[in-house]
Design an enzyme around this catalytic site. Structure first.
Site, PDB file in Angstrom:
ATOM      1  N   GLN A 248      62.821  -6.757  -0.980  1.00  0.00           N
ATOM      2  CA  GLN A 248      61.445  -7.091  -0.635  1.00  0.00           C
ATOM      3  C   GLN A 248      60.467  -6.066  -1.188  1.00  0.00           C
ATOM      4  O   GLN A 248      59.373  -6.414  -1.648  1.00  0.00           O
ATOM      5  CB  GLN A 248      61.296  -7.196   0.888  1.00  0.00           C
ATOM      6  CG  GLN A 248      59.866  -7.302   1.394  1.00  0.00           C
ATOM      7  CD  GLN A 248      59.111  -8.488   0.815  1.00  0.00           C
ATOM      8  OE1 GLN A 248      59.726  -9.483   0.417  1.00  0.00           O
ATOM      9  NE2 GLN A 248      57.793  -8.399   0.757  1.00  0.00           N
ATOM     10  N   GLU A 249      60.858  -4.797  -1.165  1.00  0.00           N
ATOM     11  CA  GLU A 249      59.938  -3.742  -1.605  1.00  0.00           C
ATOM     12  C   GLU A 249      59.743  -3.733  -3.122  1.00  0.00           C
ATOM     13  O   GLU A 249      58.627  -3.600  -3.614  1.00  0.00           O
ATOM     14  CB  GLU A 249      60.468  -2.376  -1.146  1.00  0.00           C
ATOM     15  CG  GLU A 249      60.386  -2.139   0.358  1.00  0.00           C
ATOM     16  CD  GLU A 249      58.968  -1.881   0.833  1.00  0.00           C
ATOM     17  OE1 GLU A 249      58.045  -1.870  -0.005  1.00  0.00           O
ATOM     18  OE2 GLU A 249      58.777  -1.703   2.049  1.00  0.00           O
ATOM     19  N   SER A 250      60.830  -3.850  -3.860  1.00  0.00           N
ATOM     20  CA  SER A 250      60.735  -3.624  -5.310  1.00  0.00           C
ATOM     21  C   SER A 250      61.550  -4.579  -6.159  1.00  0.00           C
ATOM     22  O   SER A 250      61.513  -4.472  -7.391  1.00  0.00           O
ATOM     23  CB  SER A 250      61.192  -2.199  -5.626  1.00  0.00           C
ATOM     24  OG  SER A 250      62.577  -2.044  -5.319  1.00  0.00           O
TER      25      SER A 250
END
Length: 427
Positions: A248-250
Protein backbone atom coordinates in the site's frame (compact mmCIF):
# COMPACT_ATOMS: atom_id res chain seq x y z
CA UNK A 1 -23.96 -17.38 17.78
CA UNK A 2 -20.87 -17.37 19.95
CA UNK A 3 -21.96 -14.06 21.48
CA UNK A 4 -25.48 -15.32 22.16
CA UNK A 5 -24.15 -18.38 23.97
CA UNK A 6 -21.74 -16.24 25.98
CA UNK A 7 -24.47 -13.85 27.11
CA UNK A 8 -26.99 -16.49 28.12
CA UNK A 9 -24.70 -19.27 29.32
CA UNK A 10 -25.41 -21.81 26.60
CA UNK A 11 -22.87 -24.34 25.41
CA UNK A 12 -22.27 -24.11 21.66
CA UNK A 13 -22.04 -27.28 19.61
CA UNK A 14 -22.12 -26.96 15.82
CA UNK A 15 -23.97 -29.50 13.69
CA UNK A 16 -22.63 -29.08 10.17
CA UNK A 17 -24.67 -30.21 7.17
CA UNK A 18 -23.94 -30.62 3.48
CA UNK A 19 -26.45 -28.00 2.40
CA UNK A 20 -28.72 -25.33 3.81
CA UNK A 21 -31.73 -27.50 3.01
CA UNK A 22 -30.25 -30.32 5.11
CA UNK A 23 -29.71 -27.81 7.90
CA UNK A 24 -33.37 -26.88 7.80
CA UNK A 25 -34.35 -30.56 7.93
CA UNK A 26 -32.09 -31.07 10.95
CA UNK A 27 -33.88 -28.29 12.80
CA UNK A 28 -37.34 -29.46 11.73
CA UNK A 29 -36.56 -32.97 12.98
CA UNK A 30 -35.56 -31.62 16.39
CA UNK A 31 -31.88 -32.59 15.99
CA UNK A 32 -30.74 -29.00 16.55
CA UNK A 33 -32.05 -26.01 18.51
CA UNK A 34 -31.08 -23.22 16.09
CA UNK A 35 -30.54 -23.14 12.33
CA UNK A 36 -28.25 -20.38 11.05
CA UNK A 37 -29.65 -19.71 7.60
CA UNK A 38 -27.52 -17.69 5.20
CA UNK A 39 -30.11 -17.38 2.48
CA UNK A 40 -32.32 -20.45 2.86
CA UNK A 41 -36.02 -19.71 3.17
CA UNK A 42 -38.61 -22.50 3.40
CA UNK A 43 -41.69 -22.01 1.27
CA UNK A 44 -43.83 -22.38 4.40
CA UNK A 45 -43.60 -23.44 8.03
CA UNK A 46 -46.36 -25.90 8.96
CA UNK A 47 -48.40 -24.74 11.93
CA UNK A 48 -47.74 -27.98 13.82
CA UNK A 49 -43.98 -27.60 13.44
CA UNK A 50 -42.38 -26.17 16.60
CA UNK A 51 -40.16 -23.73 14.68
CA UNK A 52 -40.08 -19.93 14.56
CA UNK A 53 -38.13 -17.55 12.31
CA UNK A 54 -35.92 -14.80 13.63
CA UNK A 55 -35.53 -11.28 12.29
CA UNK A 56 -33.71 -10.55 9.04
CA UNK A 57 -30.24 -9.28 9.88
CA UNK A 58 -28.74 -9.14 6.38
CA UNK A 59 -30.19 -8.84 2.89
CA UNK A 60 -28.18 -9.59 -0.22
CA UNK A 61 -28.88 -9.33 -3.91
CA UNK A 62 -28.78 -12.29 -6.24
CA UNK A 63 -26.79 -12.09 -9.43
CA UNK A 64 -25.48 -14.02 -12.38
CA UNK A 65 -21.70 -14.24 -12.70
CA UNK A 66 -19.89 -14.63 -15.97
CA UNK A 67 -16.34 -14.72 -17.33
CA UNK A 68 -14.88 -11.23 -17.73
CA UNK A 69 -13.45 -11.94 -21.16
CA UNK A 70 -16.58 -13.73 -22.43
CA UNK A 71 -14.72 -16.86 -23.62
CA UNK A 72 -16.34 -19.79 -25.29
CA UNK A 73 -18.88 -21.99 -23.53
CA UNK A 74 -16.49 -24.76 -22.58
CA UNK A 75 -13.98 -22.40 -21.01
CA UNK A 76 -16.73 -20.54 -19.16
CA UNK A 77 -18.02 -23.75 -17.63
CA UNK A 78 -14.51 -24.64 -16.52
CA UNK A 79 -14.18 -21.30 -14.79
CA UNK A 80 -17.53 -21.46 -13.02
CA UNK A 81 -17.00 -25.06 -11.92
CA UNK A 82 -13.91 -23.94 -10.04
CA UNK A 83 -15.78 -21.32 -8.01
CA UNK A 84 -16.24 -22.29 -4.36
CA UNK A 85 -19.55 -20.96 -3.05
CA UNK A 86 -22.14 -21.60 -0.37
CA UNK A 87 -25.07 -23.88 -1.10
CA UNK A 88 -27.94 -22.75 -3.28
CA UNK A 89 -30.92 -21.17 -1.57
CA UNK A 90 -34.51 -21.35 -2.86
CA UNK A 91 -34.73 -17.57 -3.46
CA UNK A 92 -31.75 -17.87 -5.81
CA UNK A 93 -33.43 -20.65 -7.73
CA UNK A 94 -36.57 -18.52 -8.06
CA UNK A 95 -34.38 -15.70 -9.37
CA UNK A 96 -32.88 -18.04 -11.92
CA UNK A 97 -36.22 -19.12 -13.33
CA UNK A 98 -37.55 -15.58 -13.27
CA UNK A 99 -34.57 -14.49 -15.38
CA UNK A 100 -35.05 -17.47 -17.67
CA UNK A 101 -38.67 -16.60 -18.37
CA UNK A 102 -37.80 -13.05 -19.42
CA UNK A 103 -36.60 -11.63 -22.67
CA UNK A 104 -32.91 -12.31 -22.07
CA UNK A 105 -33.03 -16.06 -21.50
CA UNK A 106 -34.97 -19.17 -22.51
CA UNK A 107 -36.55 -21.86 -20.35
CA UNK A 108 -35.24 -24.71 -22.47
CA UNK A 109 -31.65 -23.54 -22.01
CA UNK A 110 -31.55 -23.71 -18.21
CA UNK A 111 -29.10 -26.17 -16.75
CA UNK A 112 -28.72 -27.20 -13.09
CA UNK A 113 -25.29 -28.67 -12.50
CA UNK A 114 -22.90 -29.26 -9.64
CA UNK A 115 -19.60 -27.51 -9.10
CA UNK A 116 -17.27 -28.44 -6.27
CA UNK A 117 -18.33 -31.06 -3.70
CA UNK A 118 -20.87 -29.64 -1.24
CA UNK A 119 -20.90 -26.35 -3.15
CA UNK A 120 -23.44 -26.81 -5.97
CA UNK A 121 -23.91 -23.99 -8.44
CA UNK A 122 -26.79 -23.13 -10.69
CA UNK A 123 -26.15 -21.91 -14.21
CA UNK A 124 -28.29 -20.29 -16.86
CA UNK A 125 -27.19 -19.98 -20.48
CA UNK A 126 -28.24 -16.73 -22.15
CA UNK A 127 -28.83 -16.65 -25.90
CA UNK A 128 -25.59 -16.25 -27.82
CA UNK A 129 -23.68 -15.91 -24.56
CA UNK A 130 -21.58 -17.90 -22.07
CA UNK A 131 -22.77 -20.06 -19.22
CA UNK A 132 -23.34 -18.02 -16.08
CA UNK A 133 -23.17 -18.92 -12.38
CA UNK A 134 -25.91 -18.00 -9.92
CA UNK A 135 -24.79 -16.44 -6.65
CA UNK A 136 -25.74 -13.93 -3.99
CA UNK A 137 -23.50 -11.16 -2.79
CA UNK A 138 -23.09 -12.40 0.77
CA UNK A 139 -21.54 -15.67 -0.38
CA UNK A 140 -19.65 -14.32 -3.37
CA UNK A 141 -18.02 -11.26 -1.79
CA UNK A 142 -15.43 -13.14 0.34
CA UNK A 143 -14.40 -15.18 -2.71
CA UNK A 144 -14.44 -12.41 -5.29
CA UNK A 145 -10.75 -11.41 -4.89
CA UNK A 146 -9.68 -14.95 -5.75
CA UNK A 147 -11.80 -15.33 -8.89
CA UNK A 148 -10.88 -12.30 -10.95
CA UNK A 149 -12.12 -13.81 -14.19
CA UNK A 150 -15.68 -13.97 -12.90
CA UNK A 151 -17.61 -10.69 -12.84
CA UNK A 152 -21.24 -9.79 -12.10
CA UNK A 153 -23.08 -10.08 -15.42
CA UNK A 154 -26.69 -9.43 -14.37
CA UNK A 155 -28.31 -8.35 -11.11
CA UNK A 156 -31.60 -10.14 -10.51
CA UNK A 157 -34.71 -8.81 -8.82
CA UNK A 158 -34.81 -11.41 -6.07
CA UNK A 159 -33.09 -10.66 -2.77
CA UNK A 160 -31.79 -13.20 -0.27
CA UNK A 161 -32.39 -12.76 3.44
CA UNK A 162 -30.12 -13.98 6.22
CA UNK A 163 -31.90 -15.01 9.40
CA UNK A 164 -32.01 -17.70 12.06
CA UNK A 165 -34.73 -20.26 12.70
CA UNK A 166 -35.16 -21.91 16.09
CA UNK A 167 -37.17 -24.47 18.01
CA UNK A 168 -40.09 -23.14 20.06
CA UNK A 169 -40.32 -26.21 22.28
CA UNK A 170 -37.19 -25.33 24.27
CA UNK A 171 -37.87 -23.30 27.41
CA UNK A 172 -37.00 -19.58 27.13
CA UNK A 173 -34.90 -20.09 23.98
CA UNK A 174 -37.15 -18.11 21.65
CA UNK A 175 -37.61 -15.28 24.14
CA UNK A 176 -33.88 -14.98 24.67
CA UNK A 177 -33.10 -15.08 20.96
CA UNK A 178 -35.57 -12.29 20.24
CA UNK A 179 -34.12 -10.23 23.09
CA UNK A 180 -30.61 -10.90 21.81
CA UNK A 181 -31.28 -9.63 18.30
CA UNK A 182 -33.00 -6.54 19.66
CA UNK A 183 -30.06 -5.87 21.99
CA UNK A 184 -27.29 -6.28 19.42
CA UNK A 185 -29.16 -4.06 16.97
CA UNK A 186 -29.55 -1.32 19.59
CA UNK A 187 -25.95 -1.69 20.82
CA UNK A 188 -24.47 -1.43 17.35
CA UNK A 189 -22.98 -4.92 17.74
CA UNK A 190 -24.37 -6.01 14.36
CA UNK A 191 -22.88 -2.94 12.71
CA UNK A 192 -19.55 -3.76 14.36
CA UNK A 193 -19.66 -7.27 12.89
CA UNK A 194 -20.47 -5.94 9.43
CA UNK A 195 -17.53 -3.55 9.61
CA UNK A 196 -15.22 -6.24 10.93
CA UNK A 197 -15.91 -8.81 8.24
CA UNK A 198 -17.10 -6.79 5.24
CA UNK A 199 -16.16 -3.16 5.83
CA UNK A 200 -12.89 -3.27 3.90
CA UNK A 201 -14.09 -4.83 0.66
CA UNK A 202 -13.96 -2.34 -2.25
CA UNK A 203 -17.30 -1.82 -3.94
CA UNK A 204 -16.07 -2.27 -7.50
CA UNK A 205 -13.87 -5.31 -6.93
CA UNK A 206 -10.47 -3.54 -7.32
CA UNK A 207 -9.55 -5.85 -10.19
CA UNK A 208 -6.67 -3.65 -11.36
CA UNK A 209 -5.19 -3.42 -7.87
CA UNK A 210 -5.49 -7.17 -7.43
CA UNK A 211 -3.68 -7.80 -10.70
CA UNK A 212 -0.92 -5.45 -9.57
CA UNK A 213 -0.74 -7.15 -6.15
CA UNK A 214 -0.38 -10.60 -7.69
CA UNK A 215 2.24 -9.39 -10.13
CA UNK A 216 4.19 -7.66 -7.37
CA UNK A 217 4.19 -10.83 -5.27
CA UNK A 218 5.78 -12.70 -8.17
CA UNK A 219 8.31 -10.13 -9.30
CA UNK A 220 9.27 -7.95 -6.33
CA UNK A 221 8.47 -9.74 -3.08
CA UNK A 222 11.24 -12.34 -3.48
CA UNK A 223 13.80 -9.50 -3.36
CA UNK A 224 12.71 -8.46 0.12
CA UNK A 225 11.24 -11.63 1.63
CA UNK A 226 14.17 -12.30 3.97
CA UNK A 227 14.21 -8.70 5.21
CA UNK A 228 10.48 -8.89 5.93
CA UNK A 229 10.80 -12.16 7.82
CA UNK A 230 13.67 -10.79 9.88
CA UNK A 231 11.84 -7.59 10.83
CA UNK A 232 8.61 -9.46 11.55
CA UNK A 233 10.40 -11.86 13.88
CA UNK A 234 12.24 -9.06 15.68
CA UNK A 235 9.06 -7.11 16.43
CA UNK A 236 6.62 -10.04 16.63
CA UNK A 237 4.49 -9.01 13.68
CA UNK A 238 2.68 -11.01 11.04
CA UNK A 239 4.94 -10.96 7.94
CA UNK A 240 1.87 -10.81 5.69
CA UNK A 241 0.79 -7.63 7.44
CA UNK A 242 4.15 -6.06 6.63
CA UNK A 243 3.73 -7.14 3.02
CA UNK A 244 0.29 -5.50 2.90
CA UNK A 245 1.61 -2.25 4.37
CA UNK A 246 4.59 -2.13 2.01
CA UNK A 247 2.40 -2.77 -1.00
CA UNK A 248 0.00 0.00 0.00
CA UNK A 249 2.80 2.42 0.84
CA UNK A 250 5.09 1.97 -2.15
CA UNK A 251 4.08 -1.07 -4.22
CA UNK A 252 7.57 -2.36 -3.30
CA UNK A 253 9.36 0.55 -4.97
CA UNK A 254 12.36 1.47 -2.74
CA UNK A 255 12.68 4.85 -4.49
CA UNK A 256 9.03 5.84 -3.98
CA UNK A 257 8.47 9.44 -2.85
CA UNK A 258 5.05 10.86 -1.97
CA UNK A 259 3.81 14.41 -2.42
CA UNK A 260 4.32 14.95 1.32
CA UNK A 261 8.00 13.96 1.20
CA UNK A 262 7.85 10.50 2.77
CA UNK A 263 10.24 8.02 1.19
CA UNK A 264 11.16 4.38 0.79
CA UNK A 265 9.38 1.05 0.87
CA UNK A 266 7.46 1.91 4.05
CA UNK A 267 7.25 5.66 3.36
CA UNK A 268 8.80 7.01 6.56
CA UNK A 269 8.88 10.72 7.24
CA UNK A 270 12.24 12.25 8.00
CA UNK A 271 11.16 13.03 11.55
CA UNK A 272 9.96 9.48 12.19
CA UNK A 273 13.12 8.02 10.67
CA UNK A 274 15.31 10.20 12.89
CA UNK A 275 13.32 9.29 16.01
CA UNK A 276 13.56 5.58 15.23
CA UNK A 277 17.30 5.68 14.47
CA UNK A 278 17.17 5.15 10.70
CA UNK A 279 19.96 6.83 8.73
CA UNK A 280 18.69 6.15 5.19
CA UNK A 281 14.96 5.93 4.48
CA UNK A 282 15.58 4.68 0.93
CA UNK A 283 17.61 1.68 2.07
CA UNK A 284 15.18 -1.28 1.87
CA UNK A 285 16.68 -3.03 4.91
CA UNK A 286 16.34 0.07 7.08
CA UNK A 287 12.93 1.00 5.75
CA UNK A 288 11.46 -2.42 6.48
CA UNK A 289 13.16 -2.79 9.87
CA UNK A 290 12.26 0.66 11.18
CA UNK A 291 8.81 0.61 9.61
CA UNK A 292 8.12 -2.60 11.51
CA UNK A 293 9.57 -1.02 14.64
CA UNK A 294 7.23 1.95 14.24
CA UNK A 295 4.18 -0.31 13.86
CA UNK A 296 5.15 -2.17 17.04
CA UNK A 297 5.66 1.13 18.89
CA UNK A 298 2.19 2.27 17.88
CA UNK A 299 0.75 -1.07 18.97
CA UNK A 300 2.46 -0.92 22.35
CA UNK A 301 1.36 2.68 22.82
CA UNK A 302 -2.30 1.61 22.77
CA UNK A 303 -1.87 -1.07 25.42
CA UNK A 304 -3.76 0.88 28.09
CA UNK A 305 -6.83 1.51 25.92
CA UNK A 306 -8.11 -2.05 26.41
CA UNK A 307 -9.05 -2.47 22.74
CA UNK A 308 -10.14 -5.56 20.85
CA UNK A 309 -7.24 -6.88 18.80
CA UNK A 310 -8.77 -6.00 15.44
CA UNK A 311 -9.87 -2.52 16.59
CA UNK A 312 -6.41 -1.93 17.96
CA UNK A 313 -4.68 -2.87 14.72
CA UNK A 314 -7.03 -0.74 12.64
CA UNK A 315 -6.22 2.25 14.86
CA UNK A 316 -2.50 1.42 14.63
CA UNK A 317 -2.70 1.46 10.83
CA UNK A 318 -4.60 4.74 10.90
CA UNK A 319 -1.92 6.17 13.19
CA UNK A 320 0.83 4.98 10.86
CA UNK A 321 -0.79 6.90 8.03
CA UNK A 322 -2.24 9.94 9.79
CA UNK A 323 -0.11 10.28 12.88
CA UNK A 324 -1.20 9.01 16.28
CA UNK A 325 -2.18 12.52 17.42
CA UNK A 326 -4.90 12.83 14.77
CA UNK A 327 -6.27 9.39 15.67
CA UNK A 328 -6.52 10.41 19.33
CA UNK A 329 -8.19 13.64 18.23
CA UNK A 330 -10.81 11.59 16.39
CA UNK A 331 -11.34 9.37 19.42
CA UNK A 332 -11.80 12.46 21.62
CA UNK A 333 -14.34 13.95 19.21
CA UNK A 334 -16.21 10.64 19.18
CA UNK A 335 -16.36 10.62 22.97
CA UNK A 336 -17.65 14.21 23.03
CA UNK A 337 -20.51 13.13 20.74
CA UNK A 338 -21.46 10.21 22.97
CA UNK A 339 -20.06 7.60 20.57
CA UNK A 340 -17.78 4.66 21.33
CA UNK A 341 -14.27 6.13 21.00
CA UNK A 342 -12.50 2.77 21.17
CA UNK A 343 -14.25 1.37 18.09
CA UNK A 344 -12.67 1.59 14.65
CA UNK A 345 -16.17 1.75 13.15
CA UNK A 346 -16.70 4.97 15.10
CA UNK A 347 -13.27 6.47 14.40
CA UNK A 348 -13.75 5.62 10.72
CA UNK A 349 -16.71 8.02 10.60
CA UNK A 350 -14.96 10.77 12.61
CA UNK A 351 -11.56 10.95 10.89
CA UNK A 352 -12.92 12.54 7.67
CA UNK A 353 -14.42 15.35 9.79
CA UNK A 354 -10.89 16.51 10.59
CA UNK A 355 -10.75 17.92 7.07
CA UNK A 356 -13.37 20.51 8.06
CA UNK A 357 -12.39 23.59 10.06
CA UNK A 358 -15.48 23.42 12.27
CA UNK A 359 -14.17 20.10 13.55
CA UNK A 360 -10.37 20.24 13.39
CA UNK A 361 -10.41 23.65 15.12
CA UNK A 362 -11.66 21.82 18.22
CA UNK A 363 -8.73 19.39 18.28
CA UNK A 364 -5.17 19.47 19.55
CA UNK A 365 -3.38 18.48 16.34
CA UNK A 366 -5.64 20.29 13.88
CA UNK A 367 -6.26 19.53 10.23
CA UNK A 368 -5.82 16.02 8.89
CA UNK A 369 -6.58 14.24 5.61
CA UNK A 370 -8.93 11.90 7.42
CA UNK A 371 -10.61 10.44 4.36
CA UNK A 372 -7.21 9.35 3.10
CA UNK A 373 -6.57 7.66 6.45
CA UNK A 374 -9.80 5.68 6.29
CA UNK A 375 -9.05 4.55 2.74
CA UNK A 376 -5.54 3.58 3.80
CA UNK A 377 -6.76 1.30 6.60
CA UNK A 378 -9.39 -0.31 4.38
CA UNK A 379 -6.86 -1.00 1.64
CA UNK A 380 -4.30 -2.54 3.99
CA UNK A 381 -7.00 -4.69 5.56
CA UNK A 382 -8.14 -5.77 2.08
CA UNK A 383 -4.63 -6.60 0.88
CA UNK A 384 -3.95 -8.48 4.11
CA UNK A 385 -7.12 -10.53 3.61
CA UNK A 386 -6.18 -11.30 0.01
CA UNK A 387 -2.60 -12.20 0.93
CA UNK A 388 -3.84 -14.63 3.57
CA UNK A 389 -6.01 -16.29 0.94
CA UNK A 390 -3.30 -16.42 -1.69
CA UNK A 391 -0.93 -17.95 0.85
CA UNK A 392 -3.34 -20.86 1.37
CA UNK A 393 -5.14 -21.38 -1.94
CA UNK A 394 -3.46 -23.24 -4.81
CA UNK A 395 -2.14 -20.79 -7.34
CA UNK A 396 0.80 -18.81 -8.62
CA UNK A 397 1.31 -16.96 -5.33
CA UNK A 398 1.41 -20.01 -3.07
CA UNK A 399 5.13 -20.53 -3.57
CA UNK A 400 5.97 -16.90 -2.84
CA UNK A 401 3.62 -16.38 0.12
CA UNK A 402 3.42 -19.70 1.94
CA UNK A 403 6.81 -19.19 3.67
CA UNK A 404 5.45 -15.91 5.08
CA UNK A 405 2.55 -17.52 6.92
CA UNK A 406 3.47 -17.39 10.62
CA UNK A 407 2.83 -20.15 13.12
CA UNK A 408 1.38 -18.02 15.90
CA UNK A 409 1.44 -20.84 18.43
CA UNK A 410 5.10 -21.77 18.12
CA UNK A 411 6.31 -18.19 17.60
CA UNK A 412 4.35 -16.76 20.52
CA UNK A 413 2.82 -14.11 18.26
CA UNK A 414 -0.57 -12.52 18.63
CA UNK A 415 -2.73 -12.86 15.50
CA UNK A 416 -3.38 -9.54 13.78
CA UNK A 417 -6.75 -8.26 12.64
CA UNK A 418 -8.84 -11.10 14.01
CA UNK A 419 -11.69 -9.73 11.91
CA UNK A 420 -9.99 -10.79 8.69
CA UNK A 421 -11.14 -14.36 8.08
CA UNK A 422 -11.43 -16.53 5.04
CA UNK A 423 -14.75 -18.39 5.22
CA UNK A 424 -14.19 -22.12 5.06
CA UNK A 425 -10.40 -21.78 4.95
CA UNK A 426 -9.01 -20.41 8.18
CA UNK A 427 -10.00 -18.65 11.37
Amino acid sequence: MEEFCRRYGYQLEWVRTESLEKGWETLAQGKAHVFVSTGFEPESIPGELAVAQGPIYETHQSMLLGPASRPGRRQAETLTAQLAMNEDAPPLIRSLYRAASGEDAQDDRIEAESGLPRTPLRRVTLPNGPSLSLAETGSFLPWRPFHQRLRPALTLEETVDYRWYWRTDTAKLGQRLNEFFQDIENEGYLDDLRERYYGFFPEEGAYGQLWMLRNTMRTKLPLYKDLILKAAAKYQLDPLMLVAVIFQESAFDPDAVSHTGVRGLMQLTQGTADALGATDRTDPAQSILYGAKYLKMLWDGMEELDLDTWDRWALVLASYNQGVGHVYDAMLLAEQQGLKPRSWRTVKTILPLLEQEQWHSRTIFGYSRGTEGVEYVDKVRFYYYVLKGLSLLPGFQLEQLAPLVPDFRSAGLRPLLEGVRLPGLTS
